[in-house]
Design an enzyme around this catalytic site. Sequence first.
Site, mmCIF file in Angstrom:
data_model
loop_
_atom_site.group_PDB
_atom_site.id
_atom_site.type_symbol
_atom_site.label_atom_id
_atom_site.label_comp_id
_atom_site.label_asym_id
_atom_site.label_seq_id
_atom_site.Cartn_x
_atom_site.Cartn_y
_atom_site.Cartn_z
ATOM 1 N N GLU A 130 0.981 -1.021 1.446
ATOM 2 C CA GLU A 130 1.732 -2.215 1.063
ATOM 3 C C GLU A 130 2.054 -2.208 -0.435
ATOM 4 O O GLU A 130 3.131 -2.655 -0.854
ATOM 5 C CB GLU A 130 0.953 -3.475 1.429
ATOM 6 C CG GLU A 130 0.837 -3.736 2.923
ATOM 7 C CD GLU A 130 -0.191 -2.846 3.595
ATOM 8 O OE1 GLU A 130 -0.111 -2.677 4.817
ATOM 9 O OE2 GLU A 130 -1.079 -2.315 2.888
ATOM 10 N N PRO B 106 -8.958 12.767 4.478
ATOM 11 C CA PRO B 106 -9.447 11.664 5.317
ATOM 12 C C PRO B 106 -8.972 10.318 4.790
ATOM 13 O O PRO B 106 -8.842 10.110 3.580
ATOM 14 C CB PRO B 106 -10.975 11.786 5.211
ATOM 15 C CG PRO B 106 -11.217 13.222 4.821
ATOM 16 C CD PRO B 106 -10.056 13.576 3.943
ATOM 17 N N ARG B 107 -8.722 9.404 5.719
ATOM 18 C CA ARG B 107 -8.204 8.081 5.360
ATOM 19 C C ARG B 107 -9.213 7.261 4.553
ATOM 20 O O ARG B 107 -8.850 6.588 3.604
ATOM 21 C CB ARG B 107 -7.847 7.334 6.656
ATOM 22 C CG ARG B 107 -7.404 5.889 6.472
ATOM 23 C CD ARG B 107 -5.970 5.799 6.118
ATOM 24 N NE ARG B 107 -5.456 4.434 6.146
ATOM 25 C CZ ARG B 107 -4.243 4.097 5.757
ATOM 26 N NH1 ARG B 107 -3.418 5.038 5.321
ATOM 27 N NH2 ARG B 107 -3.818 2.858 5.800
ATOM 28 N N GLU C 293 -3.658 10.435 -4.280
ATOM 29 C CA GLU C 293 -3.010 11.696 -4.639
ATOM 30 C C GLU C 293 -2.297 12.357 -3.468
ATOM 31 O O GLU C 293 -1.613 13.366 -3.648
ATOM 32 C CB GLU C 293 -4.039 12.673 -5.221
ATOM 33 C CG GLU C 293 -4.634 12.201 -6.536
ATOM 34 C CD GLU C 293 -5.546 13.240 -7.166
ATOM 35 O OE1 GLU C 293 -5.271 13.648 -8.314
ATOM 36 O OE2 GLU C 293 -6.528 13.641 -6.515
ATOM 37 N N ASN D 262 1.824 5.864 8.100
ATOM 38 C CA ASN D 262 3.204 5.968 7.632
ATOM 39 C C ASN D 262 3.675 7.423 7.517
ATOM 40 O O ASN D 262 3.076 8.228 6.804
ATOM 41 C CB ASN D 262 3.299 5.267 6.272
ATOM 42 C CG ASN D 262 4.698 5.239 5.733
ATOM 43 O OD1 ASN D 262 5.662 5.438 6.458
ATOM 44 N ND2 ASN D 262 4.821 4.989 4.438
ATOM 45 N N LEU E 231 6.703 8.210 6.364
ATOM 46 C CA LEU E 231 7.828 8.278 5.426
ATOM 47 C C LEU E 231 7.505 9.093 4.176
ATOM 48 O O LEU E 231 8.417 9.627 3.539
ATOM 49 C CB LEU E 231 8.274 6.865 5.039
ATOM 50 C CG LEU E 231 8.837 6.029 6.186
ATOM 51 C CD1 LEU E 231 9.243 4.646 5.691
ATOM 52 C CD2 LEU E 231 10.027 6.729 6.832
ATOM 53 N N GLU E 232 6.224 9.180 3.808
ATOM 54 C CA GLU E 232 5.890 9.964 2.617
ATOM 55 C C GLU E 232 6.270 11.436 2.783
ATOM 56 O O GLU E 232 6.940 12.003 1.919
ATOM 57 C CB GLU E 232 4.409 9.789 2.272
ATOM 58 C CG GLU E 232 4.106 8.420 1.672
ATOM 59 C CD GLU E 232 2.645 8.251 1.305
ATOM 60 O OE1 GLU E 232 1.807 9.025 1.812
ATOM 61 O OE2 GLU E 232 2.332 7.342 0.520
#
Length: 427
Positions: free
Chosen positions: A62, A268-269, A312, A336, A338-339
């Site tokens: 966000e 990892p998230r 990063e 996402n 889109l990156e």
Amino acid sequence: MFLLYSLLLAAVALVSLPWWAVQMLRLGKYRTGLAERLGFVPARLQKPAASCIWIHAVSVGEVLAVSRLVTELRNAYPEIEIFVSTTTATGQRLARERFGEARCFFMPLDLGFAVRAYLNALQPRMLLLAETEFWPNLLHLARQRGTSVAIVNARISDRSFPRYRRFHWFFRRVLANVDLFLAQTSADAERLRAIGAPTERVRVSGNLKFDIRPPATTRLAQELRAAIVEDAPVIVCGSTAEGEEEILLEAFSQVLPQFPATVMVLAPRHPERFNKVADLIASRGLTCVKRSSGTPGAPVPSSVFLLDSVGELASIYALADIAFVGGSLVPIGGHNILEPAQYGTAIILGPHTFNFREIVSIFSAGSALCIATPENFGSRLLELLKNAEERKQLGLRAKELFTQHAGATQRTLHALRPLLQHPPEKL
């Protein structure tokens, strides 16, 4: 109604206090910014000299989504100061990097005393909440004092929609405090109306995440590129979740016999899982190079580069021949895409993408991504590595679609202008 909600929220917080204590003491979660969350306005938060806008962005995604909107608002209204709150510590770190420490803080708990402390300190002219942040007390108290309230980049996920609809009678009262809803898609707009948003206040403005621009090349990206053997395939696996790393490492083991110079970047998230994933890599007999140990100074073929850092990943997607976006091989709903799309990278996902259904459907319809299952993930990776032209076309189509759907920031700015010029009266 709002008093009853506050009492119930306070009761739930009290009953769950032992759980929160364990999370903070054992895992360190939620400890950062605790005083701010309880309504103590930090001394570093410079009080606005004139009017201001308070933007709430939950986490990293966000913060990235609203970044360009913040820039455009500052350009259009230089006399208005902008403050940004976040819920997560990772989101807070990124927000402070982008907007400055004196303009960022942790979102207070949705209890009257905590919310009032920030409303009194900031006296915001406008409150903007990103995506789906329907905090009843915050919305009610802001609207009471004549603050314009808008939900930007609004979305209602498949998972949350049934819950919102079940409590339609409650959310109808809550959403009446919002002056404007700017939905990502027409489907989100319909869902907002279905859960009680006033029809005339709902518009479709598009997804702000299509306006995110690639970060400048970072030092890490440069050093990692130099450390990888020239022409060695690079697979970047971002925002991975519990249960996915085993599948990815097994696929990597299938790739290495045919492409022995391949490097996998694994991100990892959740930071609390970094050590566990490092142990998992070692248990499979694979070489693990950690970001926390510094960037490698020598070539790193046939190894896993563990990106055990925060903020990063976006720049590292630029190195990828193939990008996997996590949360999609397990039923979390995906993250996402889109990156990597903005770099023209070939994207591969698992079958669970319900959190980003609209974006994924756009890219699927445009043949701009590859879907794999846990069972065939390794074979799909090998197919993409063997077929350079297919990879190239996947990436080109992804980048083209990313560019075609830009423009939500300007539409959002245009829609917000009347609220900034003519704020509502106090209730």
